[in-house]
Structure formats: structure tokens, C-alpha cells
Enzyme design. Structure first.
Site, PDB file in Angstrom:
ATOM      1  N   THR A  11      -9.985   3.620   4.014  1.00 38.23           N
ATOM      2  CA  THR A  11      -9.179   4.830   3.762  1.00 38.23           C
ATOM      3  C   THR A  11      -8.912   4.973   2.269  1.00 38.23           C
ATOM      4  OG1 THR A  11      -7.043   3.702   3.802  1.00 38.23           O
ATOM      5  CG2 THR A  11      -7.854   4.507   5.922  1.00 38.23           C
ATOM      6  N   SER A 141       0.477  -1.165  -9.048  1.00 37.17           N
ATOM      7  CA  SER A 141       1.007   0.201  -9.167  1.00 37.17           C
ATOM      8  C   SER A 141       1.881   0.274 -10.407  1.00 37.17           C
ATOM      9  CB  SER A 141       1.843   0.544  -7.926  1.00 37.17           C
ATOM     10  OG  SER A 141       2.574   1.733  -8.178  1.00 37.17           O
ATOM     11  N   TYR A 182       9.189  -1.432  -2.364  1.00 37.21           N
ATOM     12  CA  TYR A 182       7.783  -1.195  -2.717  1.00 37.21           C
ATOM     13  C   TYR A 182       7.513  -1.588  -4.175  1.00 37.21           C
ATOM     14  CZ  TYR A 182       3.430   1.254  -3.765  1.00 37.21           C
ATOM     15  OH  TYR A 182       2.139   1.550  -4.174  1.00 37.21           O
TER      16      TYR A 182
HETATM   17  N1  LIG Z   1      -1.638   6.599  -3.569  1.00 36.97           N
HETATM   18  C1  LIG Z   1      -0.927   6.292  -4.640  1.00 36.97           C
HETATM   19  O1  LIG Z   1      -0.271   7.153  -5.245  1.00 36.97           O
HETATM   20  C2  LIG Z   1      -0.924   4.890  -5.153  1.00 36.97           C
HETATM   21  C3  LIG Z   1      -0.402   4.643  -6.430  1.00 36.97           C
HETATM   22  C4  LIG Z   1      -0.364   3.324  -6.901  1.00 36.97           C
HETATM   23  C5  LIG Z   1      -0.862   2.310  -6.128  1.00 36.97           C
HETATM   24  N2  LIG Z   1      -1.364   2.575  -4.886  1.00 36.97           N
HETATM   25  C6  LIG Z   1      -1.872   1.454  -4.095  1.00 36.97           C
HETATM   26  O2  LIG Z   1      -3.197   1.722  -3.712  1.00 36.97           O
HETATM   27  C7  LIG Z   1      -3.536   0.922  -2.576  1.00 36.97           C
HETATM   28  C8  LIG Z   1      -4.304   1.767  -1.574  1.00 36.97           C
HETATM   29  O3  LIG Z   1      -3.426   2.749  -1.063  1.00 36.97           O
HETATM   30  P1  LIG Z   1      -3.866   4.250  -0.833  1.00 36.97           P
HETATM   31  O4  LIG Z   1      -3.078   5.061  -1.788  1.00 36.97           O
HETATM   32  O5  LIG Z   1      -5.338   4.359  -0.793  1.00 36.97           O
HETATM   33  O6  LIG Z   1      -3.229   4.557   0.601  1.00 36.97           O
HETATM   34  P2  LIG Z   1      -3.856   4.362   2.071  1.00 36.97           P
HETATM   35  O7  LIG Z   1      -5.017   5.258   2.259  1.00 36.97           O
HETATM   36  O8  LIG Z   1      -2.720   4.449   2.998  1.00 36.97           O
HETATM   37  O9  LIG Z   1      -4.416   2.876   2.022  1.00 36.97           O
HETATM   38  C9  LIG Z   1      -3.636   1.778   2.331  1.00 36.97           C
HETATM   39  C10 LIG Z   1      -4.491   0.831   3.129  1.00 36.97           C
HETATM   40  O10 LIG Z   1      -3.735  -0.350   3.409  1.00 36.97           O
HETATM   41  C11 LIG Z   1      -3.975  -0.674   4.753  1.00 36.97           C
HETATM   42  N3  LIG Z   1      -2.876  -1.443   5.345  1.00 36.97           N
HETATM   43  C12 LIG Z   1      -1.582  -1.079   5.488  1.00 36.97           C
HETATM   44  N4  LIG Z   1      -0.908  -2.026   6.160  1.00 36.97           N
HETATM   45  C13 LIG Z   1      -1.806  -3.006   6.441  1.00 36.97           C
HETATM   46  C14 LIG Z   1      -1.737  -4.243   7.133  1.00 36.97           C
HETATM   47  N5  LIG Z   1      -0.609  -4.672   7.691  1.00 36.97           N
HETATM   48  N6  LIG Z   1      -2.859  -4.996   7.225  1.00 36.97           N
HETATM   49  C15 LIG Z   1      -4.023  -4.589   6.693  1.00 36.97           C
HETATM   50  N7  LIG Z   1      -4.163  -3.409   6.026  1.00 36.97           N
HETATM   51  C16 LIG Z   1      -3.069  -2.639   5.916  1.00 36.97           C
HETATM   52  C17 LIG Z   1      -4.077   0.664   5.476  1.00 36.97           C
HETATM   53  O11 LIG Z   1      -4.699   0.467   6.738  1.00 36.97           O
HETATM   54  P3  LIG Z   1      -4.378   1.388   8.016  1.00 36.97           P
HETATM   55  O12 LIG Z   1      -5.362   2.483   7.937  1.00 36.97           O
HETATM   56  O13 LIG Z   1      -4.559   0.484   9.179  1.00 36.97           O
HETATM   57  O14 LIG Z   1      -2.958   1.855   7.867  1.00 36.97           O
HETATM   58  C18 LIG Z   1      -4.915   1.443   4.485  1.00 36.97           C
HETATM   59  O15 LIG Z   1      -6.278   1.209   4.673  1.00 36.97           O
HETATM   60  C19 LIG Z   1      -2.212   0.360  -2.058  1.00 36.97           C
HETATM   61  O16 LIG Z   1      -2.080  -0.982  -2.453  1.00 36.97           O
HETATM   62  C20 LIG Z   1      -1.172   1.215  -2.776  1.00 36.97           C
HETATM   63  O17 LIG Z   1       0.043   0.532  -2.926  1.00 36.97           O
HETATM   64  C21 LIG Z   1      -1.420   3.833  -4.395  1.00 36.97           C
END
Ligand SMILES: NC(=O)c1ccc[n+]([C@@H]2O[C@H](COP(=O)([O-])OP(=O)(O)OC[C@H]3O[C@@H](n4cnc5c(N)ncnc54)[C@H](OP(=O)(O)O)[C@@H]3O)[C@@H](O)[C@H]2O)c1
Length: 322
Positions: A11, A141, A182
């Protein structure tokens, strides 16, 4: 062909990075997630589009037993030749929990369990399996830094005391907000990434430990527990323009995903160990992280406490770091 393991590679940011690793670097992939059926959908798409091997690994970072089972599975895949070698680990999965405090299968506060304790255990268990000059890249982050607009908006990170964070809400104390839980978990990610680099250097390892901030990307599932209206507004162009003017580090799926992949495979990041890279308003830059993230004493304490909380047994600790 060398394989890259990506947690949350089915994702959002992880999926975009996975596509870049498959198309740009022609690397095989191992996508790790808690629902193998959902992960398989992304794996199939990447296999058919780019012709690389894409495996699926069941992994729930909120369960220490699941992390141990996943690590054992990777070891078996290497032993049987199901995968050739492990070139890199992208510790990318993460979650944000709004609302009442919730706990992992092991009884730890869920944000800290998923964003720090699970990845801490996984990386420790897999480190010896990563091939020479391999990289461990952590999706951190910018919100970990309370001095930045990113950190101020979500909630200033508190002291990264592993016991207090893991047992948050169990001792009758005042709860910290979901936002602070977070940002503090992401401060723990930074401390872990830098401490791992120091330990690798001391062990004269060729591996690299690198931290990466993708910038704010409102389109992903990360904010799924926020109110729908807030999520909708954050995705509009005027709001993004406003947030950038306000000083928020803005990312995008189309830029930050490939940027994460580049940090993991591009030769120009080969000396990136111990560094922090940011996808900021369309550029990939080396950045300074928060003051607390460079505190070596805090990092060593967090490492020791995390080892105890995940019950890391002597023989499980990586030989590289002993
Ligand atoms: N989007 C932003 O603005 C932003 C900014 C800074 C940093 N980040 C970081 O970027 C990374 C990716 O996030 P994203 O923005 O791409 O959002 P995302 O699409 O929600 O991706 C998060 C991923 O983590 C997985 N996950 C959550 N809980 C889990 C668990 N218990 N065990 C295994 N996997 C788990 C989710 O799997 P499921 O599909 O099963 O839920 C999903 O694939 C994260 O570390 C986030 O903190 C994001």
C-alpha cells in the site's frame, strides 16, 4: 536475483517504492503484511507488470510471535534457495492511532508496538541475513521533530522512555495524545536507525542503516483513523499549497515512493549510513533531524529497554553486533 524485503509494501508509499525497485532496479521483492491475501493482490500486479519475482510474507508487527515467525520464514527461504540473497530491508510499515488507547497482542501500546518494537525485533532477527553492503532503510517521519511545523501540527514528541510508552495508560497516569504517541514512536525510529549505524560501524560491518522521511502525503491510508472531512480537505490542492507555505514538509506518492527506493538501491546513497534523507517539496535532500535524535545515551537506553521488552534472547541478537 537479490531480493528486497519491504514491510507495508502493498500500500501507499511502500507500494510505490516496490514498483520503482522492480522497474528501475529490476530487484526481486518480498512484500510483508498482516493480510497475505491483500498483499498477494499487489504482488501479482508487480509480477505481471515488471516480470520480477515477488513473494508474500505474513507479518503482523503488533505481535512479537508473528515477527519471530516471519523472520524464521525468511531464513528458511534463503536456506532453500527460494530467494537468492537479501539485499535490503525497507522497514516502512507504520500506523497512527487516534482515539482511545489500544494494546498489541503482547499488551503494549499499539503505536509503539507497531512503529518501534515490532520493527526493532524484525531488524535484529534479520540483520545477519542481509548481504554485504546491504541497506536497512527506515521510514521515519519529519513529525518526530518538535521544533518543526510537521512536529507541531501532529503533537510534540515526548521523552522516548520505552517502558512508559509501551505501558502507556496502564499505570493510571494522564494519557498522551494519539498524535504524540505517533511522533514519539517516530523519534524512536530515528534513535534506532542512528544507534544501529553506530553499532554496525563498531562491528566494521559493510551494512548501512539509513532514515528517510517521505514528507506529508495525505493520500495514503496512514490517517485512516482521522475524521473523513479532515482527510478530504488535506488532499485538496489549496490545502496542500497552504501547508507548504506554512512550512510543512510536503511529499507525494509519485515522488516520495521512488525516492525511498533510491535510498535503498542507488549507488549515490552507498555512504548514507547514519544519515537522514527527506523528500521535501519535490526534492530528495539530506537533512538534520531533531536534537534528541542525536542523543547517544537516549539511543543506547532505548535499545537496551527495547531488547528487554521484545524478550530478545542471547542467541537471537545479531552476531554482527555482538
Ligand atoms: N503518509 C504520510 O503523510 C507519512 C508521512 C511521514 C511518514 N509516513 C510513514 O510512511 C510509512 C508508510 O505509510 P503510508 O503513508 O504509506 O500509509 P499506509 O498506506 O497506511 O501504509 C502503512 C502500512 O503499514 C502497514 N501496517 C500497519 N499496521 C501493521 C501491522 N500491525 N503489521 C504489519 N503492517 C502494518 C499497513 O498494512 P495494512 O494494509 O494491513 O493496514 C500498510 O501497508 C509509515 O511508516 C508512516 O508512518 C507517512
Amino acid at each position: 536475483m537479490p531480493t528486497v524485503l519491504i514491510t507495508g509494501g502493498h500500500t501507499g508509499l511502500g507500494l510505490e517504492a516496490a514498483k520503482e525497485l522492480a522497474s528501475g532496479a529490476r530487484l526481486d521483492l518480498l512484500l510483508a503484511g498482516r493480510d497475505p491475501n491483500r498483499v498477494e493482490v499487489a504482488a501479482r500486479q508487480i509480477r505481471s507488470r515488471y516480470g520480477v519475482d515477488v513473494g508474500v510474507l505474513e507479518l503482523d508487527l503488533s505481535s512479537l510471535a508473528s515477527v519471530r515467525a516471519a523472520a524464521a520464514r525468511v531464513r528458511a527461504m534463503l536456506e532453500t534457495g527460494e530467494i537468492d540473497s537479501l539485499r535490503a530491508i525497507l522497514s516502512n510499515a507504520g500506523a497512527q492511532f487516534r482515539g482511545p488507547v489500544s494494546y498489541s497482542a503482547d499488551g503494549y501500546e499499539e503505536t509503539f508496538a507497531v512503529n518501534h518494537l515490532g520493527p526493532f525485533l524484525l531488524v535484529n532477527l534479520l540483520l545477519d541475513l542481509v548481504s554485504e553492503r546491504g541497506r536497512i532503510v527506515f521510514t521515519a517521519s519529519g513529525t518526530h521533530d518538535p521544533e518543526t511545523m510537521d512536529g507541531k501540527m501532529v503533537g510534540a514528541a515526548v521523552e522516548p522512555d520505552a517502558d512508559a510508552l509501551a505501558l502507556e495508560g496502564k499505570n493510571g497516569e494522564k494519557l498522551i495524545s494519539g498524535g504524540k504517541r505517533y511522533t514519539t514512536s517516530k523519534l524512536a525510529t530515528m534513535l534506532f536507525a542512528y544507534e544501529l549505524d553506530r553499532r554496525l560501524r563498531r562491528g566494521q560491518s559493510s551494512l548501512a542503516s539509513i532514515a528517510f522521511d517521505p514528507g506529508l502525503i495525505p493520500e495514503t491510508g496512514l490517517t485512516r483513523t482521522s475524521p473523513g472531512a479532515v482527510r478530504w480537505v488535506a488532499r485538496t490542492s489549496p490545502m496542500k499549497w497552504f501547508l507548504e507555505r506554512l512550512g510543512v514538509t510536503m511529499g507525494s506518492l509519485s515522488f516520495s515512493g521512488p525516492a525511498l527506493a533510491r535510498v535503498a538501491y542507488d549507488p549515490s546513497f552507498a555512504d548514507g549510513s547514519g544519515k537522514y534523507f527527506q523528500s521535501k517539496n519535490g526534492s530528495l535532500i539530506e537533512a538534520r533531524s531533531s536534537k534528541a535524535s542525536y542523543d547517544e545515551e537516549r539511543a543506547a537506553r532505548l535499545w537496551r529497554d527495547s531488547e528487554r521488552l521484545v524478550h530478545l534472547r542471547g542467541k537471537e541478537a545479531p552476531a554482527l553486533l555482538r
